[in-house]
Motif scaffolding. Structure first.
Motif, short mmCIF file in Angstrom:
data_model
loop_
_atom_site.label_atom_id
_atom_site.label_comp_id
_atom_site.label_asym_id
_atom_site.label_seq_id
_atom_site.Cartn_x
_atom_site.Cartn_y
_atom_site.Cartn_z
N ILE A 72 9.57 11.04 5.02
CA ILE A 72 8.17 11.45 5.13
C ILE A 72 7.29 10.40 4.43
O ILE A 72 7.32 10.28 3.22
CB ILE A 72 7.93 12.85 4.52
CG1 ILE A 72 8.92 13.86 5.12
CG2 ILE A 72 6.49 13.29 4.76
CD1 ILE A 72 8.78 15.27 4.60
N PRO A 73 6.52 9.65 5.21
CA PRO A 73 5.75 8.54 4.62
C PRO A 73 4.58 9.02 3.77
O PRO A 73 4.09 10.14 3.94
CB PRO A 73 5.24 7.77 5.83
CG PRO A 73 5.36 8.69 6.99
CD PRO A 73 6.38 9.72 6.66
N ILE A 74 4.13 8.16 2.86
CA ILE A 74 2.89 8.44 2.10
C ILE A 74 1.73 8.15 3.03
O ILE A 74 1.65 7.09 3.66
CB ILE A 74 2.80 7.53 0.86
CG1 ILE A 74 3.94 7.83 -0.11
CG2 ILE A 74 1.45 7.73 0.16
CD1 ILE A 74 3.96 6.94 -1.34
N ILE A 75 0.82 9.12 3.14
CA ILE A 75 -0.34 8.89 4.00
C ILE A 75 -1.63 8.78 3.19
O ILE A 75 -2.68 8.45 3.73
CB ILE A 75 -0.48 9.99 5.08
CG1 ILE A 75 -0.54 11.38 4.44
CG2 ILE A 75 0.66 9.91 6.07
CD1 ILE A 75 -0.82 12.49 5.46
N HIS A 76 -1.54 9.04 1.89
CA HIS A 76 -2.71 8.89 1.02
C HIS A 76 -3.09 7.42 0.97
O HIS A 76 -2.24 6.57 0.78
CB HIS A 76 -2.40 9.40 -0.39
CG HIS A 76 -2.02 10.85 -0.42
ND1 HIS A 76 -0.80 11.30 0.04
CD2 HIS A 76 -2.70 11.94 -0.83
CE1 HIS A 76 -0.76 12.62 -0.11
NE2 HIS A 76 -1.90 13.03 -0.63
N GLY A 77 -4.36 7.15 1.17
CA GLY A 77 -4.82 5.76 1.10
C GLY A 77 -4.74 5.00 2.41
O GLY A 77 -5.13 3.83 2.48
N GLN A 78 -4.22 5.63 3.46
CA GLN A 78 -4.22 4.94 4.76
C GLN A 78 -5.65 4.86 5.30
O GLN A 78 -6.50 5.68 4.95
CB GLN A 78 -3.36 5.71 5.77
CG GLN A 78 -1.88 5.46 5.61
CD GLN A 78 -1.09 5.86 6.87
OE1 GLN A 78 -1.66 6.17 7.90
NE2 GLN A 78 0.22 5.83 6.75
N SER A 79 -5.88 3.89 6.16
CA SER A 79 -7.24 3.74 6.69
C SER A 79 -7.54 4.85 7.69
O SER A 79 -6.64 5.47 8.26
CB SER A 79 -7.38 2.39 7.38
OG SER A 79 -6.70 2.43 8.62
N LYS A 80 -8.82 5.09 7.89
CA LYS A 80 -9.24 6.12 8.85
C LYS A 80 -8.69 5.82 10.24
O LYS A 80 -8.23 6.71 10.95
CB LYS A 80 -10.78 6.19 8.89
CG LYS A 80 -11.37 7.10 7.86
CD LYS A 80 -12.87 6.96 7.71
CE LYS A 80 -13.64 7.34 8.95
NZ LYS A 80 -15.10 7.27 8.73
N LEU A 81 -8.73 4.54 10.59
CA LEU A 81 -8.25 4.15 11.92
C LEU A 81 -6.76 4.47 12.08
O LEU A 81 -6.33 5.09 13.05
CB LEU A 81 -8.51 2.66 12.17
CG LEU A 81 -7.90 2.09 13.46
CD1 LEU A 81 -8.49 2.76 14.70
CD2 LEU A 81 -8.08 0.57 13.54
N ASP A 82 -5.96 4.05 11.08
CA ASP A 82 -4.52 4.26 11.17
C ASP A 82 -4.17 5.75 11.26
O ASP A 82 -3.33 6.16 12.06
CB ASP A 82 -3.82 3.68 9.93
CG ASP A 82 -3.62 2.18 10.07
OD1 ASP A 82 -4.02 1.62 11.11
OD2 ASP A 82 -3.07 1.57 9.13
#
Ligand code: FAD
Lengths: 122, 424
Positions: A72-82
């Motif tokens: 389960i990847p970390i999604i905190h801090g990903q860009s809005k686009l991603d």
């Protein structure tokens, strides 16, 4: 990964793809164009970060902010686009994970925009 | 920030103005008080989110009878020798230290709903503005003739994690090749629908890993079908051929009773003998909600599906196994999910924090064998006064081993994430 790069290409190169939309219309390019258009419109809308925070609480059962390594990847801090793109890809079954297909399937465009805004600020 | 300016601040950024009851948070008064009973999957999450999101504007007290919490989730993996006991046991230190939660270890005996107080076994009393109850389940021992609290020391249920789980593990470890286990599965509704069948898988996994290929497990089930049935049966044939037998009520005809000293389970059809019995009886909501008269005839609590608020008392919220949550199964994941909705409404009531239409989620993973995990789950919303699923998924029969391994790895990652989300 491949898919994602391909789709980012679509998202920025929207005019190029619109021309293939007019001419050669394979199923795939059609759905990619629709995806790119939706990403665009979600990113344009103003999102409510408090709504995003509320929705994101339900993600925290699986997505931890720190020290997560594994399936389960970390999604905190990903860009809005991603984030927007990933969620739409799950929704459209361009990514295969059954959990995320189902979770994304229950999200509206407004939900996705709010989640993307919230996580991009973490 | 003072209470007054906090309210104005809330208004200024457009948070909802109207609380459901008369405003409690008035200048000059003490901070509003939230008491949570039960520091498990539901209660600890509710305490943590309430403390976190109120940013000090409310006092949060968590009443938990045990000094540590051993999760039922992954307790089957402990039985199978895949996890150790420490890895499924959690402390309340972080909730106290990092979230300023007043953690009180003691048993809540009574709720005085009119006075808004709860009484603990040691005679102390706590008052509350909002009360969150997540006491989990009690075992209804006398639902099976011959079973009792004392009998559970010989034939453990291990459906509440802790000493019972360790007892069952010790008894399993002591079995020799050729010995057999008889499990009595529980009737609906019970905590963790796939739990008994994951447990049987893990028992067989343990036997197989010790070369005990002549040992068998028989499940006597009061239910004609069970969760993820096709996936389990397929998995048992693949990993443990001939070791697991499931007996449905149309074959055994009904469970008459157990004799734990003789090691027998009597049914209409036959008497089954086991070297070890694992008896999992009917369950009901924890004692405190019965004392508080918050249950209906089912032994569980009706709640408002938008908020997790008791339909019988607007100052009380009920979560997890103790409540009737429509389409959501009784699971740790569900309890954790519901806690966030309850907490949002508690803060809506007390400090006018903004609320949104409820969203819930659940996933139940089960480990069938080495690197062989399966999952079932859904997203939920409140629809016409019921929690209803809006999107579901389930592992497929015949999936390739890579998919099953990924699913198993997801469950490991999930356990780390959710226990962090619960205990901080
Ligand atoms: C074998 C097994 C496997 C499971 N596997 C999974 C799984 O893989 N995934 C999953 O999501 N769920 C799983 N579950 C289900 C899960 O454990 C429960 O659904 C979950 O724990 C419910 O949370 P809860 O907050 O309602 O109760 P609990 O987590 O049981 O918490 C209740 C707490 O309240 C305390 N308490 C009760 N009454 C009082 C009182 N009067 N005063 C003070 N303290 C009190 C208890 O000591 C306890 O700590 C499994 C269950 C079992 C039995």
């Amino acid at each position: 990964m491949l898919l994602r790069n391909k789709c980012i290409g679509v998202a920025v190169g929207i005019t190029v793809c619109l021309s293939c939309f007019a001419g050669d219309t394979s199923e795939e390019s059609l759905s990619e164009v629709r995806l790119a258009t939706r990403i665009d419109s979600i990113l344009k809308e103003k999102s409510d970060i408090f709504y995003g925070e509320f929705l994101a609480a339900q993600c925290a059962s699986c997505h931890s902010k720190n020290e997560n390594t594994g399936a389960i990847p970390i999604i905190h801090g990903q860009s809005k686009l991603d984030l927007t793109q990933a969620l739409l890809e799950y929704q459209n079954e361009l990514r295969t994970n059954a959990i995320m297909q189902s979770i994304a399937g229950a999200l509206s465009d407004e939900d996705i925009g709010a989640l993307a805004l919230y996580f991009s600020k973490q | 920030m003072s209470n007054f300016s906090r309210r104005q601040f809330a208004k200024a950024i457009g948070l909802s103005a109207a609380a459901i009851s008369a405003p409690i948070n008035v200048i000059g008064q003490a901070k509003p008080k939230v008491v949570v009973v039960g520091g498990g999957a539901g209660g600890a999450t509710a305490a943590r989110y309430t403390a976190l999101n109120s940013q000090g504007a409310v006092d949060v007290t968590l009443v938990e009878n045990s000094k540590t919490y051993t999760s039922c989730f992954f307790s089957n993996l402990y039985l199978g020798g895949v996890r150790d006991f420490n890895s499924i046991t959690h402390k309340f230190d972080s909730l106290a230290k990092n979230y300023n939660i007043n953690v009180v270890h003691g048993l809540a005996k009574t709720v005085n709903r009119a006075a808004r107080t709860i009484q603990l076994a040691d005679g102390s009393e706590l008052d509350y503005d909002r009360l969150i109850l997540s006491p989990g389940i009690d075992i209804v021992f006398d639902s099976i003739s011959g079973y009792s609290k004392e009998a559970a020391e010989i034939a453990p249920h291990a459906w509440q994690a802790g000493p019972q789980t360790q007892l069952l593990k010790a008894k399993l470890d002591a079995l020799k090749n050729g010995d057999n286990v008889v499990m009595v599965a529980p009737p609906n509704p019970y905590r963790c629908p796939p739990g008994p069948y994951e447990r049987v898988s893990m028992m067989a996994h343990l036997f197989k890993s010790k070369g005990m290929m002549d040992s068998t497990i028989t499940i006597i089930d009061p239910k004609p079908k069970f969760s993820k049935q096709g996936l389990f049966i397929e998995g048992w044939q693949k990993h443990y051929p001939g070791m697991i037998e499931w007996i449905s009520p149309d074959i055994h005809g009904g469970i008459v009773g157990v004799d734990v000293t003789a090691g027998t389970v009597e049914t209409d059809f036959d008497t089954f003998e086991g070297t070890l019995l694992n008896i999992i009886p009917k369950q009901q909501a924890g004692a405190i909600v019965h004392q508080a008269e918050l249950v209906n005839e089912s032994g569980y609590c009706e709640i408002d599906s938008d908020s997790m608020r008791s339909v019988l008392d607007e100052n009380i919220f009920i979560l997890g196994d103790a409540c009737i949550a429509g389409a959501m199964p009784k699971s740790g994941f569900s309890a954790n999910s519901q806690a966030k909705i309850a907490s949002m409404h508690v803060l809506g009531d007390l400090i006018n924090r903004k609320t949104f239409p409820a969203r819930y989620a659940n996933t139940c993973w089960s480990m069938i064998g080495t690197n062989d995990g399966v999952k079932v789950g859904a997203s939920y919303e409140s629809v016409d006064g019921e929690i209803a699923s809006t999107s579901t998924f389930i592992s497929q029969a015949g999936e390739d081993s890579d998919t099953r391994q990924t699913t198993f790895e997801e469950s490991l990652n999930w356990y780390d994430s959710i226990t962090k989300d619960i205990f901080g």
